[in-house]
Design a protein around this motif. Sequence first.
Motif, mmCIF file in Angstrom:
data_model
loop_
_atom_site.group_PDB
_atom_site.id
_atom_site.type_symbol
_atom_site.label_atom_id
_atom_site.label_comp_id
_atom_site.label_asym_id
_atom_site.label_seq_id
_atom_site.Cartn_x
_atom_site.Cartn_y
_atom_site.Cartn_z
ATOM 1 N N LEU A 158 37.129 35.488 50.145
ATOM 2 C CA LEU A 158 36.643 34.131 49.872
ATOM 3 C C LEU A 158 35.129 34.015 50.055
ATOM 4 O O LEU A 158 34.481 33.220 49.383
ATOM 5 C CB LEU A 158 37.347 33.112 50.778
ATOM 6 N N HIS A 159 34.581 34.794 50.971
ATOM 7 C CA HIS A 159 33.147 34.703 51.251
ATOM 8 C C HIS A 159 32.309 35.725 50.483
ATOM 9 O O HIS A 159 31.098 35.774 50.647
ATOM 10 C CB HIS A 159 32.903 34.849 52.758
ATOM 11 N N ASP A 160 32.944 36.516 49.634
ATOM 12 C CA ASP A 160 32.217 37.504 48.837
ATOM 13 C C ASP A 160 31.551 36.786 47.666
ATOM 14 O O ASP A 160 32.188 36.492 46.654
ATOM 15 C CB ASP A 160 33.173 38.583 48.335
ATOM 16 N N THR A 161 30.277 36.477 47.818
ATOM 17 C CA THR A 161 29.566 35.693 46.802
ATOM 18 C C THR A 161 29.181 36.516 45.575
ATOM 19 O O THR A 161 28.612 35.975 44.636
ATOM 20 C CB THR A 161 28.300 35.044 47.410
ATOM 21 N N THR A 162 29.485 37.812 45.579
ATOM 22 C CA THR A 162 29.189 38.633 44.403
ATOM 23 C C THR A 162 30.236 38.449 43.312
ATOM 24 O O THR A 162 30.036 38.903 42.190
ATOM 25 C CB THR A 162 29.107 40.131 44.769
ATOM 26 N N LYS A 163 31.352 37.793 43.637
ATOM 27 C CA LYS A 163 32.427 37.599 42.667
ATOM 28 C C LYS A 163 32.684 36.103 42.457
ATOM 29 O O LYS A 163 32.695 35.326 43.401
ATOM 30 C CB LYS A 163 33.714 38.260 43.147
ATOM 31 N N ASP A 164 32.896 35.714 41.197
ATOM 32 C CA ASP A 164 33.253 34.340 40.878
ATOM 33 C C ASP A 164 34.755 34.180 40.678
ATOM 34 O O ASP A 164 35.248 33.076 40.515
ATOM 35 C CB ASP A 164 32.548 33.877 39.605
ATOM 36 N N THR A 165 35.471 35.315 40.676
ATOM 37 C CA THR A 165 36.902 35.310 40.405
ATOM 38 C C THR A 165 37.616 36.220 41.399
ATOM 39 O O THR A 165 37.105 37.274 41.757
ATOM 40 C CB THR A 165 37.180 35.811 38.968
ATOM 41 N N LEU A 166 38.786 35.796 41.830
ATOM 42 C CA LEU A 166 39.650 36.633 42.651
ATOM 43 C C LEU A 166 40.791 37.135 41.776
ATOM 44 O O LEU A 166 41.401 36.358 41.046
ATOM 45 C CB LEU A 166 40.250 35.841 43.816
ATOM 46 N N GLU A 167 41.065 38.422 41.859
ATOM 47 C CA GLU A 167 42.220 38.999 41.176
ATOM 48 C C GLU A 167 43.340 39.090 42.205
ATOM 49 O O GLU A 167 43.231 39.831 43.183
ATOM 50 C CB GLU A 167 41.883 40.382 40.607
ATOM 51 N N LEU A 168 44.386 38.318 42.012
ATOM 52 C CA LEU A 168 45.472 38.228 42.980
ATOM 53 C C LEU A 168 46.737 38.874 42.450
ATOM 54 O O LEU A 168 47.080 38.714 41.271
ATOM 55 C CB LEU A 168 45.776 36.759 43.299
ATOM 56 N N GLU A 169 47.437 39.593 43.327
ATOM 57 C CA GLU A 169 48.778 40.076 43.017
ATOM 58 C C GLU A 169 49.738 39.211 43.803
ATOM 59 O O GLU A 169 49.603 39.042 45.014
ATOM 60 C CB GLU A 169 48.907 41.555 43.377
ATOM 61 N N ILE A 170 50.704 38.661 43.088
ATOM 62 C CA ILE A 170 51.619 37.661 43.631
ATOM 63 C C ILE A 170 53.055 38.166 43.564
ATOM 64 O O ILE A 170 53.442 38.801 42.590
ATOM 65 C CB ILE A 170 51.537 36.341 42.815
ATOM 66 N N SER A 171 53.822 37.823 44.603
ATOM 67 C CA SER A 171 55.269 38.050 44.580
ATOM 68 C C SER A 171 55.937 36.680 44.601
ATOM 69 O O SER A 171 55.664 35.869 45.475
ATOM 70 C CB SER A 171 55.699 38.870 45.796
ATOM 71 N N ARG A 172 56.798 36.444 43.604
ATOM 72 C CA ARG A 172 57.534 35.184 43.527
ATOM 73 C C ARG A 172 58.996 35.496 43.243
ATOM 74 O O ARG A 172 59.331 36.022 42.190
ATOM 75 C CB ARG A 172 56.973 34.294 42.419
ATOM 76 N N HIS A 173 59.844 35.194 44.199
ATOM 77 C CA HIS A 173 61.290 35.433 44.060
ATOM 78 C C HIS A 173 61.585 36.870 43.640
ATOM 79 O O HIS A 173 62.415 37.127 42.768
ATOM 80 C CB HIS A 173 61.923 34.459 43.079
ATOM 81 N N GLY A 174 60.862 37.828 44.236
ATOM 82 C CA GLY A 174 61.095 39.239 43.961
ATOM 83 C C GLY A 174 60.394 39.768 42.724
ATOM 84 O O GLY A 174 60.427 40.958 42.446
ATOM 85 N N ARG A 175 59.758 38.889 41.960
ATOM 86 C CA ARG A 175 59.032 39.289 40.751
ATOM 87 C C ARG A 175 57.550 39.402 41.082
ATOM 88 O O ARG A 175 56.984 38.547 41.749
ATOM 89 C CB ARG A 175 59.254 38.241 39.650
ATOM 90 N N GLN A 176 56.901 40.470 40.610
ATOM 91 C CA GLN A 176 55.481 40.706 40.864
ATOM 92 C C GLN A 176 54.672 40.381 39.609
ATOM 93 O O GLN A 176 55.084 40.716 38.501
ATOM 94 C CB GLN A 176 55.228 42.175 41.236
ATOM 95 N N PHE A 177 53.522 39.739 39.791
ATOM 96 C CA PHE A 177 52.626 39.484 38.667
ATOM 97 C C PHE A 177 51.205 39.292 39.183
ATOM 98 O O PHE A 177 50.977 39.185 40.389
ATOM 99 C CB PHE A 177 53.077 38.278 37.834
ATOM 100 N N LYS A 178 50.249 39.259 38.273
ATOM 101 C CA LYS A 178 48.838 39.128 38.619
ATOM 102 C C LYS A 178 48.274 37.859 38.012
ATOM 103 O O LYS A 178 48.680 37.450 36.918
ATOM 104 C CB LYS A 178 48.041 40.332 38.106
ATOM 105 N N VAL A 179 47.323 37.255 38.735
ATOM 106 C CA VAL A 179 46.597 36.095 38.231
ATOM 107 C C VAL A 179 45.126 36.242 38.582
ATOM 108 O O VAL A 179 44.773 36.921 39.547
ATOM 109 C CB VAL A 179 47.125 34.752 38.786
ATOM 110 N N SER A 180 44.282 35.613 37.775
ATOM 111 C CA SER A 180 42.854 35.540 38.064
ATOM 112 C C SER A 180 42.543 34.119 38.502
ATOM 113 O O SER A 180 42.870 33.162 37.795
ATOM 114 C CB SER A 180 42.024 35.881 36.827
#
Length: 186
Positions: A158-180
């Motif tokens: 959150l404090h890394d000011t060199t990036k404007d976007t976080l690439e997140l890997e999410i688990s939802r009900h056993g399913r994995q996916f990525k969001v920006s």
Amino acid sequence: MGIVSNPKRSLNELGLSAPIHYVQTDAAINVGNSGGPLINLDGEVVGINAMKLANSDGVSFAVPAIYVEEFLQGVDKQIATGSKVGYPRRRFVGLAYYLLDDEAKRQDPDYASLECGAVVHSVTVGSPAHFCGIEPGDVITKINGQQVNSTTNVQKALHDTTKDTLELEISRHGRQFKVSLKFGDQ
């Protein structure tokens, strides 16, 4: 009357980014009455009631009066020198989370197979987290390719000011996916 249970509580273990320590108290804080003074038995303001722990009765936090005094002194100096009054804008994501632990794994079978992560407690409507599709109950397992195993991982991202976007890997009900997630300002 109430009890101050910790005069210097760090909120990092609760998943909150806070450059200061808070006064932990059992004062009742609800929507609409935060911002009021925390007063000792001598009638002195010792803090400003700021927030309560979600899903908890009787665990609240106040900003210590010393920090409020320092902030106001800084504003006075800005006014005296003709500087623009204000404070740095914070990066805004719009979610509250807690670290995945054994208790959460026992309560929800979807979490049982996960090693670690940040469980999303709530998402602010209209926030960057909301717009990228994050939902309460999701588990953020990685941020920018790094496994989430402590609040420190989250705070660094959150404090890394060199990036404007976080690439997140999410688990939802056993399913994995990525969001920006693109940061907003608050």
